[in-house]
Write a protein that holds these residues in place. Structure first.
Motif, PDB file in Angstrom:
ATOM      1  N   VAL A 109       0.718  -1.313   0.060  1.00  0.00           N
ATOM      2  CA  VAL A 109       0.047  -0.166  -0.054  1.00  0.00           C
ATOM      3  C   VAL A 109       1.075   1.313  -0.183  1.00  0.00           C
ATOM      4  O   VAL A 109       0.479   2.186  -0.614  1.00  0.00           O
ATOM      5  N   GLY A 110       1.904   1.209   0.926  1.00  0.00           N
ATOM      6  CA  GLY A 110       2.586   2.395   0.984  1.00  0.00           C
ATOM      7  C   GLY A 110       2.525   3.090   2.259  1.00  0.00           C
ATOM      8  O   GLY A 110       1.977   2.668   3.167  1.00  0.00           O
ATOM      9  N   ASP A 111       3.157   4.331   2.449  1.00  0.00           N
ATOM     10  CA  ASP A 111       2.949   5.043   3.480  1.00  0.00           C
ATOM     11  C   ASP A 111       1.467   5.748   3.803  1.00  0.00           C
ATOM     12  O   ASP A 111       1.167   6.153   4.724  1.00  0.00           O
ATOM     13  N   ASN A 112       0.707   5.838   2.784  1.00  0.00           N
ATOM     14  CA  ASN A 112      -0.592   6.362   3.061  1.00  0.00           C
ATOM     15  C   ASN A 112      -1.582   5.350   2.806  1.00  0.00           C
ATOM     16  O   ASN A 112      -1.989   4.823   1.883  1.00  0.00           O
ATOM     17  N   PRO A 113      -2.311   5.061   4.014  1.00  0.00           N
ATOM     18  CA  PRO A 113      -3.438   3.786   4.016  1.00  0.00           C
ATOM     19  C   PRO A 113      -4.488   4.450   3.338  1.00  0.00           C
ATOM     20  O   PRO A 113      -5.634   3.623   2.954  1.00  0.00           O
ATOM     21  N   SER A 114      -4.830   5.496   3.001  1.00  0.00           N
ATOM     22  CA  SER A 114      -5.823   6.101   2.705  1.00  0.00           C
ATOM     23  C   SER A 114      -5.856   5.983   0.983  1.00  0.00           C
ATOM     24  O   SER A 114      -6.862   6.425   0.079  1.00  0.00           O
ATOM     25  N   LEU A 115      -4.450   5.879   0.361  1.00  0.00           N
ATOM     26  CA  LEU A 115      -4.392   5.614  -0.996  1.00  0.00           C
ATOM     27  C   LEU A 115      -4.241   4.201  -1.708  1.00  0.00           C
ATOM     28  O   LEU A 115      -3.118   3.523  -1.562  1.00  0.00           O
ATOM     29  N   ILE A 116      -5.565   3.462  -1.924  1.00  0.00           N
ATOM     30  CA  ILE A 116      -5.474   2.166  -2.508  1.00  0.00           C
ATOM     31  C   ILE A 116      -6.054   2.380  -4.087  1.00  0.00           C
ATOM     32  O   ILE A 116      -6.910   3.128  -4.158  1.00  0.00           O
ATOM     33  N   HIS A 117      -5.323   1.647  -4.939  1.00  0.00           N
ATOM     34  CA  HIS A 117      -5.966   1.753  -6.382  1.00  0.00           C
ATOM     35  C   HIS A 117      -6.537   0.547  -6.939  1.00  0.00           C
ATOM     36  O   HIS A 117      -5.962  -0.566  -6.370  1.00  0.00           O
ATOM     37  N   PRO A 118      -7.408   0.562  -7.717  1.00  0.00           N
ATOM     38  CA  PRO A 118      -8.055  -0.782  -8.220  1.00  0.00           C
ATOM     39  C   PRO A 118      -7.063  -1.399  -8.653  1.00  0.00           C
ATOM     40  O   PRO A 118      -6.134  -0.820  -9.533  1.00  0.00           O
ATOM     41  N   GLY A 119      -7.243  -2.728  -8.739  1.00  0.00           N
ATOM     42  CA  GLY A 119      -6.102  -3.656  -9.206  1.00  0.00           C
ATOM     43  C   GLY A 119      -4.887  -4.001  -8.353  1.00  0.00           C
ATOM     44  O   GLY A 119      -4.276  -5.026  -8.398  1.00  0.00           O
ATOM     45  N   LEU A 120      -4.906  -3.221  -7.074  1.00  0.00           N
ATOM     46  CA  LEU A 120      -3.780  -3.670  -5.961  1.00  0.00           C
ATOM     47  C   LEU A 120      -4.172  -4.847  -5.565  1.00  0.00           C
ATOM     48  O   LEU A 120      -5.220  -5.158  -5.041  1.00  0.00           O
ATOM     49  N   GLU A 121      -3.335  -5.767  -5.146  1.00  0.00           N
ATOM     50  CA  GLU A 121      -3.519  -7.115  -4.639  1.00  0.00           C
ATOM     51  C   GLU A 121      -3.122  -6.967  -3.086  1.00  0.00           C
ATOM     52  O   GLU A 121      -2.060  -6.741  -2.810  1.00  0.00           O
ATOM     53  N   LEU A 122      -4.252  -7.382  -2.289  1.00  0.00           N
ATOM     54  CA  LEU A 122      -3.978  -7.229  -0.702  1.00  0.00           C
ATOM     55  C   LEU A 122      -4.037  -8.505  -0.205  1.00  0.00           C
ATOM     56  O   LEU A 122      -4.573  -9.886  -0.842  1.00  0.00           O
ATOM     57  N   THR A 123      -3.199  -9.022   0.656  1.00  0.00           N
ATOM     58  CA  THR A 123      -3.021 -10.450   1.375  1.00  0.00           C
ATOM     59  C   THR A 123      -3.907 -10.345   2.627  1.00  0.00           C
ATOM     60  O   THR A 123      -3.756  -9.733   3.308  1.00  0.00           O
ATOM     61  N   ILE A 124      -4.754 -11.532   2.758  1.00  0.00           N
ATOM     62  CA  ILE A 124      -5.689 -11.604   3.837  1.00  0.00           C
ATOM     63  C   ILE A 124      -5.359 -13.240   4.368  1.00  0.00           C
ATOM     64  O   ILE A 124      -5.497 -13.945   3.739  1.00  0.00           O
ATOM     65  N   HIS A 125      -4.677 -12.803   5.750  1.00  0.00           N
ATOM     66  CA  HIS A 125      -4.329 -14.012   6.159  1.00  0.00           C
ATOM     67  C   HIS A 125      -5.723 -14.895   6.601  1.00  0.00           C
ATOM     68  O   HIS A 125      -6.540 -14.141   7.342  1.00  0.00           O
ATOM     69  N   ARG A 126      -5.734 -16.128   6.384  1.00  0.00           N
ATOM     70  CA  ARG A 126      -7.144 -17.035   6.646  1.00  0.00           C
ATOM     71  C   ARG A 126      -7.350 -16.750   8.074  1.00  0.00           C
ATOM     72  O   ARG A 126      -8.404 -16.756   8.682  1.00  0.00           O
ATOM     73  N   GLY A 127      -6.114 -16.870   8.865  1.00  0.00           N
ATOM     74  CA  GLY A 127      -6.590 -16.875  10.735  1.00  0.00           C
ATOM     75  C   GLY A 127      -7.161 -15.482  10.843  1.00  0.00           C
ATOM     76  O   GLY A 127      -7.774 -15.385  12.120  1.00  0.00           O
ATOM     77  N   SER A 128      -7.004 -14.406  10.256  1.00  0.00           N
ATOM     78  CA  SER A 128      -7.528 -13.238  10.576  1.00  0.00           C
ATOM     79  C   SER A 128      -8.876 -12.918  10.155  1.00  0.00           C
ATOM     80  O   SER A 128      -9.726 -12.046  10.780  1.00  0.00           O
ATOM     81  N   ALA A 129      -9.261 -13.748   9.281  1.00  0.00           N
ATOM     82  CA  ALA A 129     -10.680 -13.528   8.744  1.00  0.00           C
ATOM     83  C   ALA A 129     -11.781 -14.405   9.590  1.00  0.00           C
ATOM     84  O   ALA A 129     -12.137 -15.242   8.972  1.00  0.00           O
ATOM     85  N   GLU A 130     -11.910 -13.713  10.692  1.00  0.00           N
ATOM     86  CA  GLU A 130     -12.895 -14.612  11.551  1.00  0.00           C
ATOM     87  C   GLU A 130     -14.033 -13.563  11.867  1.00  0.00           C
ATOM     88  O   GLU A 130     -14.078 -12.472  11.874  1.00  0.00           O
ATOM     89  N   ALA A 131     -15.240 -14.041  11.946  1.00  0.00           N
ATOM     90  CA  ALA A 131     -16.252 -13.487  12.140  1.00  0.00           C
ATOM     91  C   ALA A 131     -16.116 -12.476  13.411  1.00  0.00           C
ATOM     92  O   ALA A 131     -15.721 -12.985  14.516  1.00  0.00           O
ATOM     93  N   VAL A 132     -16.466 -11.129  13.071  1.00  0.00           N
ATOM     94  CA  VAL A 132     -16.263 -10.234  14.265  1.00  0.00           C
ATOM     95  C   VAL A 132     -17.787  -9.799  14.729  1.00  0.00           C
ATOM     96  O   VAL A 132     -18.289  -9.242  14.005  1.00  0.00           O
ATOM     97  N   PRO A 133     -18.091 -10.091  16.110  1.00  0.00           N
ATOM     98  CA  PRO A 133     -19.302  -9.609  16.314  1.00  0.00           C
ATOM     99  C   PRO A 133     -19.633  -8.224  16.358  1.00  0.00           C
ATOM    100  O   PRO A 133     -18.766  -7.510  16.594  1.00  0.00           O
ATOM    101  N   ALA A 134     -21.062  -7.902  16.019  1.00  0.00           N
ATOM    102  CA  ALA A 134     -21.198  -6.133  16.043  1.00  0.00           C
ATOM    103  C   ALA A 134     -21.214  -5.934  17.465  1.00  0.00           C
ATOM    104  O   ALA A 134     -21.464  -6.397  18.475  1.00  0.00           O
ATOM    105  N   PRO A 135     -20.457  -4.669  17.436  1.00  0.00           N
ATOM    106  CA  PRO A 135     -20.352  -4.064  18.828  1.00  0.00           C
ATOM    107  C   PRO A 135     -21.819  -3.476  19.500  1.00  0.00           C
ATOM    108  O   PRO A 135     -22.392  -3.140  18.685  1.00  0.00           O
ATOM    109  N   THR A 136     -21.779  -3.474  20.886  1.00  0.00           N
ATOM    110  CA  THR A 136     -22.874  -3.096  21.360  1.00  0.00           C
ATOM    111  C   THR A 136     -22.586  -1.623  21.460  1.00  0.00           C
ATOM    112  O   THR A 136     -21.702  -1.031  21.213  1.00  0.00           O
TER     113      THR A 136
END
Length: 300
Positions: A109-136
């Motif tokens: 992504v680079g130094d600016n997390p706000s600047l992502i462009h179409p076509g950029l490949e992001l890595t999503i680790h399987r262990g981190s993609a768990e259901a997150v309950p909606a906060p109260t």
């Protein structure tokens, strides 16, 4: 002459004192006829002692070391138009939100997390993609307070550092040749130049947002500006409920004054109509309320 009487010699039974012959089919076997005077059973030789065998359990088979578990496979996600790290983290249910996703993909992504462009490949680790309950509601309120405290602490810390640098005694400064290298290293970077138009305002706001960890993308900001004000920084709404209550919506992203003051970002103008200040404060509010300005598709 008297006749001699016939004397009969008594017949003697001849008993052999030595050996009696016993017929054995023609073979003679000599056996003693007289038992020994003392007939006692011969003491048998002591039985040889049987050495006790010690039972030794077979050695346990060596347990093979458990191979370390293979790291969880990672998936990839291709950024599309309208995406932001916050929106992707929400859709994929990533623990830690956009910050966790950014840390895992900072090199891409680079130094600016706000600047992502179409076509950029992001890595999503399987262990981190768990259901997150909606906060109260209570959790949301606590998180907002924590965020506000953290922002205030960061602002105070920056101000404190600036004050210390400004009041540092001259004697502390390096002298001679040794001062040359630090002086060159501390030379301020060239100030970025921004066009005085909608494109320049958005880009300047994105750089400020990156410094403060506020998520958002160019596309998300531009899309909402065109809906709210059509790109007019002096736009004002004098007819909705906010106007009736005396706090009309103003500027590029139609922010009311109480919201602008609550989410104003240090380093920007305090003028509600200022394009950069208006955009940055609105994105700060949207990040706190919706996760990112990219998640806003209507009145907010």
């Amino acid at each position: 002459m008297p006749a001699h009487g016939k004397h009969r010699r008594p017949r003697r039974n001849h008993v052999s004192r030595g050996l009696a012959l016993v017929g054995t089919g023609g073979a003679a076997l000599s056996l003693p006829l007289i038992a020994p005077a003392t007939a006692g059973a011969a003491t048998p030789a002591a039985a040889p002692e049987i050495a006790a065998k010690t039972f030794t359990a077979p050695a346990a088979a060596p347990v093979a070391a458990k191979a370390p578990a293979a790291p969880a496979a990672a998936r990839t996600y291709t950024v599309v138009s309208g995406d932001s790290l916050s929106l992707i983290a929400h859709k994929k249910g990533i623990q830690g939100g956009w910050k966790s996703l950014y840390r895992a993909n900072q090199s891409a992504v680079g130094d600016n997390p706000s600047l992502i462009h179409p076509g950029l490949e992001l890595t999503i680790h399987r262990g981190s993609a768990e259901a997150v309950p909606a906060p109260t509601k209570k959790q949301e309120k606590t998180e907002r307070k924590t965020t506000a405290k953290a922002k205030k602490s960061a602002t105070d810390d920056r101000a404190s550092r600036s004050e210390r640098r400004a009041t540092a005694p001259a004697s502390d400064a390096p002298t001679g040749a040794s001062a040359a290298a630090p002086a060159a290293a501390s030379a301020p970077a060239a100030v970025a130049q921004y066009a005085d138009n909608l494109d320049g305002w958005i880009r300047q706001s994105l750089d400020i947002m990156a410094q403060h960890g506020i998520p958002g993308s160019y596309e998300g900001i531009h899309r909402n500006i065109m809906r709210e004000s059509s790109g007019n920084p002096r736009a004002i709404n004098n007819w909705d409920i906010n106007a009736v209550n005396g706090t009309p919506s103003k500027g590029l992203l139609q922010v009311i004054e109480p919201t602008f003051l609550a989410y104003h970002v240090p380093g920007t103008s305090t003028d509600l109509y200022d394009p950069v200040a208006n955009i940055t404060a609105a994105c700060n509010y949207a990040a706190d309320r919706y996760g990112s300005i990219d998640n806003v598709y209507g009145a907010y």
